[in-house]
Design an enzyme around this catalytic site. Sequence first.
Site, mmCIF file in Angstrom:
data_model
loop_
_atom_site.group_PDB
_atom_site.id
_atom_site.type_symbol
_atom_site.label_atom_id
_atom_site.label_comp_id
_atom_site.label_asym_id
_atom_site.label_seq_id
_atom_site.Cartn_x
_atom_site.Cartn_y
_atom_site.Cartn_z
ATOM 1 C CG HIS A 39 -0.875 -8.628 -0.295
ATOM 2 N ND1 HIS A 39 -0.495 -7.326 -0.180
ATOM 3 C CD2 HIS A 39 -2.217 -8.580 -0.445
ATOM 4 C CE1 HIS A 39 -1.550 -6.546 -0.246
ATOM 5 N NE2 HIS A 39 -2.613 -7.283 -0.416
ATOM 6 C CE1 TYR A 68 -2.912 -3.152 0.217
ATOM 7 C CE2 TYR A 68 -3.395 -2.649 2.496
ATOM 8 C CZ TYR A 68 -3.557 -3.445 1.378
ATOM 9 O OH TYR A 68 -4.378 -4.553 1.443
HETATM 10 P P1 NAP Z 1 -13.819 -0.907 1.178
HETATM 11 O O1 NAP Z 1 -13.381 -0.801 2.585
HETATM 12 O O2 NAP Z 1 -14.917 -1.838 0.821
HETATM 13 O O3 NAP Z 1 -14.224 0.513 0.608
HETATM 14 C C1 NAP Z 1 -13.396 1.624 0.701
HETATM 15 C C2 NAP Z 1 -13.985 2.704 -0.174
HETATM 16 O O4 NAP Z 1 -15.310 3.006 0.277
HETATM 17 C C3 NAP Z 1 -13.201 3.970 -0.137
HETATM 18 O O5 NAP Z 1 -13.267 4.553 -1.416
HETATM 19 C C4 NAP Z 1 -13.934 4.814 0.891
HETATM 20 O O6 NAP Z 1 -13.783 6.189 0.547
HETATM 21 C C5 NAP Z 1 -15.360 4.381 0.712
HETATM 22 N N1 NAP Z 1 -16.128 4.384 1.971
HETATM 23 C C6 NAP Z 1 -15.717 3.947 3.184
HETATM 24 N N2 NAP Z 1 -16.678 4.074 4.096
HETATM 25 C C7 NAP Z 1 -17.735 4.606 3.457
HETATM 26 C C8 NAP Z 1 -19.038 5.001 3.871
HETATM 27 N N3 NAP Z 1 -19.437 4.843 5.132
HETATM 28 N N4 NAP Z 1 -19.873 5.536 2.947
HETATM 29 C C9 NAP Z 1 -19.455 5.710 1.668
HETATM 30 N N5 NAP Z 1 -18.242 5.360 1.208
HETATM 31 C C10 NAP Z 1 -17.387 4.811 2.091
HETATM 32 O O7 NAP Z 1 -12.599 -1.285 0.207
HETATM 33 P P2 NAP Z 1 -11.065 -1.650 0.374
HETATM 34 O O8 NAP Z 1 -10.277 -0.496 0.821
HETATM 35 O O9 NAP Z 1 -10.684 -2.336 -0.897
HETATM 36 O O10 NAP Z 1 -11.068 -2.803 1.487
HETATM 37 C C11 NAP Z 1 -10.856 -2.551 2.865
HETATM 38 C C12 NAP Z 1 -9.446 -2.930 3.294
HETATM 39 O O11 NAP Z 1 -9.222 -4.327 3.093
HETATM 40 C C13 NAP Z 1 -8.337 -2.284 2.447
HETATM 41 O O12 NAP Z 1 -8.172 -0.917 2.745
HETATM 42 C C14 NAP Z 1 -7.174 -3.170 2.796
HETATM 43 O O13 NAP Z 1 -6.660 -2.833 4.068
HETATM 44 C C15 NAP Z 1 -7.848 -4.542 2.792
HETATM 45 N N6 NAP Z 1 -7.761 -5.227 1.476
HETATM 46 C C16 NAP Z 1 -6.951 -6.335 1.382
HETATM 47 C C17 NAP Z 1 -6.825 -6.975 0.164
HETATM 48 C C18 NAP Z 1 -5.936 -8.179 0.044
HETATM 49 O O14 NAP Z 1 -5.546 -8.528 -1.084
HETATM 50 N N7 NAP Z 1 -5.603 -8.845 1.118
HETATM 51 C C19 NAP Z 1 -7.509 -6.525 -0.964
HETATM 52 C C20 NAP Z 1 -8.352 -5.423 -0.824
HETATM 53 C C21 NAP Z 1 -8.470 -4.806 0.411
HETATM 54 P P3 NAP Z 1 -13.176 7.246 1.611
HETATM 55 O O15 NAP Z 1 -11.803 6.763 1.970
HETATM 56 O O16 NAP Z 1 -13.174 8.518 0.820
HETATM 57 O O17 NAP Z 1 -14.114 7.261 2.776
#
Ligand code: NAP
Length: 264
Positions: A111, A53
């Site tokens: 990962h 990240y």
């Molecule tokens: P997510 O948490 O499903 O969504 C994040 C997105 O949604 C951001 O654009 C955020 O924007 C927005 N958001 C967050 N809360 C919100 C709300 N209450 N209302 C409206 N929009 C909202 O997606 P993600 O970041 O992909 O997944 C979460 C975490 O999982 C990642 O950050 C990472 O740490 C981990 N991850 C791991 C892998 C892996 O391969 N192991 C893959 C993907 C993700 P804002 O920031 O502008 O609020």
Amino acid sequence: MRSCKLPSGAAMPVFGLGTWRMGESARQRADELDAVRYGLELGYPMIDTAEMYGEGGAEEIVGEAIAGLGTRPFIVSKVYPHNATRAGTIAACERSLKRMGIERIDLYLLHWRGGARLEETFEAFHRLRAAGKIGDFGVSNFDRDDMEDAARLDKGLTASNQVLYCLSRKRSIPLMAYSPLDQGGLLRKPPLKKLADEVGCTPAQLALAWLLAQPGVVTIPKSASRERVKENLGALDVKLSPKVLADLDRAFPPPKGKQPLDML
Ligand code: NAP
């Protein structure tokens, strides 16, 4: 807060803050740091990050946010598959520790499965754990066949459930649900909004509460906005009735059979 038990006996909280996309842009850094600090102030007990990240930038933000805290959150980080050789994993972990200014990563994951031999990665994980540099270890984005390989290679998994694997519930080990909001896309679905209105919460809180209603599931929504960091934490207070759970299943039908693993 509820937690899941890890092989080391440590408790892993069921809710944390994701950090993907943080640390990528100097312009957004201050807001991202502020959101992580605010999340910790509000009581987020866990942060999920990775060396990938922001190519270390997210781990640096985490380091800055936790510096000087009396009690730091549970930290999850991940090694890039191209670093996941025996020596490479150890070196990558040490770089991550340094960026975050900590002595131990509580849960360290591969990962995704890449070219490195899993035997080597696991050997490095065992060494890191013996040296106290990580608490527990596991994998990410492993489908069923990868999991079977991992179970064959790491004897401890079958014998004593020593390893956390993130994408299997068959082995009664915690499942970490990433992208719980489908990166925001889920929140635009009208049935979610309608059901959230009925429950009296926001669509994001409903999506997160659905995950939290399932035993052994851990989730890590990401937000770089104070308002949404707070909103998402509110999901812990949303209790879903059997009727709402059934309505959600009807609106978002679960897969009928075996599906290939989706990966971002
Ligand atoms: P997510 O948490 O499903 O969504 C994040 C997105 O949604 C951001 O654009 C955020 O924007 C927005 N958001 C967050 N809360 C919100 C709300 N209450 N209302 C409206 N929009 C909202 O997606 P993600 O970041 O992909 O997944 C979460 C975490 O999982 C990642 O950050 C990472 O740490 C981990 N991850 C791991 C892998 C892996 O391969 N192991 C893959 C993907 C993700 P804002 O920031 O502008 O609020």
